[in-house]
Scaffold this active site. Structure first.
Site, short mmCIF file in Angstrom:
data_model
loop_
_atom_site.label_atom_id
_atom_site.label_comp_id
_atom_site.label_asym_id
_atom_site.label_seq_id
_atom_site.Cartn_x
_atom_site.Cartn_y
_atom_site.Cartn_z
N HIS A 100 0.85 -1.21 0.00
CA HIS A 100 0.00 0.00 0.00
C HIS A 100 0.88 1.24 0.00
CE1 HIS A 100 0.40 -1.57 4.13
NE2 HIS A 100 0.46 -0.32 4.53
P1 AMP Z 1 1.32 0.58 7.43
O1 AMP Z 1 1.89 0.93 8.74
O2 AMP Z 1 2.15 1.11 6.30
O3 AMP Z 1 1.02 -0.89 7.27
O4 AMP Z 1 -0.04 1.37 7.33
C1 AMP Z 1 -1.31 0.78 7.35
C2 AMP Z 1 -2.32 1.89 7.21
O5 AMP Z 1 -3.61 1.31 7.04
C3 AMP Z 1 -2.41 2.79 8.44
O6 AMP Z 1 -2.20 4.15 8.02
C4 AMP Z 1 -3.81 2.55 8.99
O7 AMP Z 1 -4.39 3.71 9.53
C5 AMP Z 1 -4.55 2.08 7.76
N1 AMP Z 1 -5.69 1.18 7.97
C6 AMP Z 1 -5.80 0.19 8.87
N2 AMP Z 1 -6.96 -0.48 8.67
C7 AMP Z 1 -7.59 0.11 7.64
C8 AMP Z 1 -8.81 -0.13 6.95
N3 AMP Z 1 -9.62 -1.13 7.30
N4 AMP Z 1 -9.13 0.69 5.92
C9 AMP Z 1 -8.31 1.71 5.56
N5 AMP Z 1 -7.14 1.97 6.15
C10 AMP Z 1 -6.78 1.18 7.18
#
Ligand code: AMP
Ligand code: ZN
Length: 184
Positions: A100
């Site tokens: 992502h």
């Molecule tokens: P990372 O630390 O790069 O894995 O970031 C994961 C991101 O996903 C974080 O910024 C979270 O706030 C976001 N996140 C977690 N769960 C969800 C979800 N169900 N839908 C959208 N974003 C999410």
């Protein structure tokens, strides 16, 4: 406990399929609004391809990455704000499965910014800029895993404003300081 696909760390893979969460959807990827935004504008670009993280990428994925970047630009355009206030990149140690790309404004004014590590994950080298990932793939053919020591160090560096380097002892102090940049 072994992580099952029902676990929270698979939520992006589940939610990207839900039409209500698809801010932009193409054959290649989905743009979602981050559910816990760490700034005023925070999007995630998530490919349909089953790529777990940057560490699974190869140079053949560069066209996909470029498509993801263009979707990030589209998301920025939807805000009506300047491209200059955004950065795009990947976390050095992601917590969620499926590659992502973070597309995030640089104000870091958000109720969801609750820990020092949240801030440092976006303003230190823990945030690996999009361009540096493409360059590393071109130069080395893959993204090299970073050491645990480096990751822990970057998340724990002393707090300092990303806009003027002002040092802050506590997160509440930093949050107040960041709000002052919004007004100026
Ligand atoms: P990372 O630390 O790069 O894995 O970031 C994961 C991101 O996903 C974080 O910024 C979270 O706030 C976001 N996140 C977690 N769960 C969800 C979800 N169900 N839908 C959208 N974003 C999410
Ligand atoms: Zn500042």
């Amino acid at each position: 406990m072994t992580a099952s696909t029902g676990s929270w760390s698979y939520a992006l893979i589940r939610d990207m399929k839900v039409p209500a969460y698809q801010f932009i959807k193409t054959e290649v990827a989905v743009v979602m609004r981050d559910k816990y935004p760490k700034a005023r504008y925070h999007f995630l670009v998530i490919p349909w391809a089953d790529i777990d993280s940057v560490y699974q990428l190869s140079p053949e994925d560069i066209p996909l990455l470029n498509e993801m970047r263009l979707l990030g630009v589209n998301a920025i355009e939807s805000t009506g704000k300047s491209q200059d206030i955004f950065r795009m990149g990947f976390h050095m140690q992601p917590s969620m499965h499926r590659l992502h790309l973070h597309v995030i404004s640089q104000d870091f004014v958000s109720d969801r910014l609750r820990y020092k590590e949240h801030f440092n994950s976006f303003v230190t080298e823990f945030f690996m800029p999009f361009e540096s990932i493409v360059l590393e793939l071109q130069d080395k053919g893959r993204i090299e895993q970073r050491s645990k020591e480096l990751i822990e160090h970057l998340l724990r560096v002393p707090l300092a404003c990303n806009q003027c380097d002002f040092p802050c002892n506590t997160l509440p102090q930093l949050k107040k300081h960041l709000e002052s940049h919004l007004d100026s």
